[in-house]
Design a protein around this motif. Structure first.
Motif, PDB file in Angstrom:
ATOM      1  N   GLU A 131       9.878  76.918  50.718  1.00  9.19           N
ATOM      2  CA  GLU A 131       9.462  76.222  51.934  1.00  9.19           C
ATOM      3  C   GLU A 131       8.195  76.844  52.513  1.00  9.19           C
ATOM      4  OE1 GLU A 131      12.968  76.406  54.351  1.00  9.19           O
ATOM      5  OE2 GLU A 131      13.937  74.755  53.267  1.00  9.19           O
ATOM      6  N   LYS A 132       8.118  78.169  52.510  1.00 16.30           N
ATOM      7  CA  LYS A 132       6.925  78.853  53.004  1.00 16.30           C
ATOM      8  C   LYS A 132       5.704  78.511  52.156  1.00 16.30           C
ATOM      9  CE  LYS A 132       9.227  82.847  55.067  1.00 16.30           C
ATOM     10  NZ  LYS A 132       9.436  84.300  54.978  1.00 16.30           N
ATOM     11  N   LEU A 133       5.871  78.497  50.846  1.00 15.20           N
ATOM     12  CA  LEU A 133       4.753  78.172  49.957  1.00 15.20           C
ATOM     13  C   LEU A 133       4.292  76.730  50.171  1.00 15.20           C
ATOM     14  CD1 LEU A 133       5.947  79.964  46.708  1.00 15.20           C
ATOM     15  CD2 LEU A 133       3.976  80.604  48.105  1.00 15.20           C
ATOM     16  N   GLN A 134       5.220  75.827  50.378  1.00 17.68           N
ATOM     17  CA  GLN A 134       4.847  74.423  50.574  1.00 17.68           C
ATOM     18  C   GLN A 134       4.087  74.213  51.877  1.00 17.68           C
ATOM     19  OE1 GLN A 134       8.623  72.426  49.733  1.00 17.68           O
ATOM     20  NE2 GLN A 134       7.607  71.503  47.967  1.00 17.68           N
ATOM     21  N   THR A 135       4.343  75.018  52.887  1.00 21.28           N
ATOM     22  CA  THR A 135       3.624  74.857  54.147  1.00 21.28           C
ATOM     23  C   THR A 135       2.139  75.199  54.005  1.00 21.28           C
ATOM     24  OG1 THR A 135       4.146  77.097  54.919  1.00 21.28           O
ATOM     25  CG2 THR A 135       5.669  75.339  55.544  1.00 21.28           C
ATOM     26  N   ILE A 136       1.793  75.964  53.003  1.00 19.13           N
ATOM     27  CA  ILE A 136       0.390  76.337  52.800  1.00 19.13           C
ATOM     28  C   ILE A 136      -0.480  75.104  52.583  1.00 19.13           C
ATOM     29  CG2 ILE A 136      -1.198  77.548  51.238  1.00 19.13           C
ATOM     30  CD1 ILE A 136       1.045  79.630  50.814  1.00 19.13           C
ATOM     31  N   GLY A 137       0.033  74.105  51.894  1.00 20.33           N
ATOM     32  CA  GLY A 137      -0.758  72.916  51.594  1.00 20.33           C
ATOM     33  C   GLY A 137      -0.560  71.757  52.544  1.00 20.33           C
ATOM     34  N   GLU A 138       0.266  71.910  53.572  1.00 13.38           N
ATOM     35  CA  GLU A 138       0.587  70.791  54.459  1.00 13.38           C
ATOM     36  C   GLU A 138      -0.590  70.289  55.289  1.00 13.38           C
ATOM     37  OE1 GLU A 138       3.900  72.086  56.794  1.00 13.38           O
ATOM     38  OE2 GLU A 138       5.355  71.384  55.303  1.00 13.38           O
ATOM     39  N   SER A 139      -1.598  71.111  55.498  1.00 15.51           N
ATOM     40  CA  SER A 139      -2.707  70.704  56.360  1.00 15.51           C
ATOM     41  C   SER A 139      -3.661  69.724  55.679  1.00 15.51           C
ATOM     42  CB  SER A 139      -3.485  71.933  56.824  1.00 15.51           C
ATOM     43  OG  SER A 139      -4.076  72.588  55.715  1.00 15.51           O
ATOM     44  N   LYS A 140      -3.523  69.556  54.371  1.00  9.36           N
ATOM     45  CA  LYS A 140      -4.413  68.649  53.635  1.00  9.36           C
ATOM     46  C   LYS A 140      -3.584  67.590  52.915  1.00  9.36           C
ATOM     47  CE  LYS A 140      -8.194  71.831  53.008  1.00  9.36           C
ATOM     48  NZ  LYS A 140      -9.267  72.230  52.119  1.00  9.36           N
ATOM     49  N   ASN A 141      -4.045  66.336  52.973  1.00 11.81           N
ATOM     50  CA  ASN A 141      -3.285  65.257  52.338  1.00 11.81           C
ATOM     51  C   ASN A 141      -3.635  65.071  50.865  1.00 11.81           C
ATOM     52  OD1 ASN A 141      -5.782  64.127  52.618  1.00 11.81           O
ATOM     53  ND2 ASN A 141      -5.115  62.359  53.796  1.00 11.81           N
ATOM     54  N   ASN A 142      -4.522  65.885  50.327  1.00 14.93           N
ATOM     55  CA  ASN A 142      -4.869  65.797  48.911  1.00 14.93           C
ATOM     56  C   ASN A 142      -4.276  66.964  48.110  1.00 14.93           C
ATOM     57  OD1 ASN A 142      -6.599  67.721  50.038  1.00 14.93           O
ATOM     58  ND2 ASN A 142      -8.239  67.267  48.598  1.00 14.93           N
ATOM     59  N   ILE A 143      -3.281  67.625  48.677  1.00  7.56           N
ATOM     60  CA  ILE A 143      -2.611  68.759  48.030  1.00  7.56           C
ATOM     61  C   ILE A 143      -1.136  68.424  47.832  1.00  7.56           C
ATOM     62  CG2 ILE A 143      -1.940  71.185  48.248  1.00  7.56           C
ATOM     63  CD1 ILE A 143      -4.920  70.941  48.023  1.00  7.56           C
ATOM     64  N   SER A 144      -0.648  68.627  46.633  1.00  5.04           N
ATOM     65  CA  SER A 144       0.778  68.506  46.342  1.00  5.04           C
ATOM     66  C   SER A 144       1.233  69.813  45.706  1.00  5.04           C
ATOM     67  CB  SER A 144       1.039  67.350  45.392  1.00  5.04           C
ATOM     68  OG  SER A 144       2.375  67.383  44.927  1.00  5.04           O
TER      69      SER A 144
END
Length: 79
Positions: free
Chosen positions: A61-74
């Protein structure tokens, strides 16, 4: 058993990025992800796959939050 892994985005501008880690390397993986995401461009879609073994749910969950600010990151995890 074979299974097909489809791209996260429906675009011809996908960039797949693969990491492999376990729970012992989450700190190093997070630094790599932060650096990668800070240097992305909006022209492409980044499909980050993390082949993992024993990464805890909390760390995922922590790792996934790293990319949440951009909509072109999965960021996806493959066990």
């Amino acid at each position: 058993m074979e299974s097909k892994l489809s791209p996260a985005f429906k675009s011809n501008h996908n960039i797949p990025i693969i990491f492999a880690a376990d729970n012992n390397y989450v700190a190093y993986l997070s630094v790599a992800l932060l650096s990668l995401i800070e240097n992305t461009t909006g022209d492409y879609f980044y499909d980050i796959l993390i082949f993992n073994k024993d990464i805890t749910v909390m760390n995922k969950e922590k790792l996934q939050t790293i990319g949440e600010s951009k909509n072109n990151i999965s960021i996806r995890f493959i066990d």
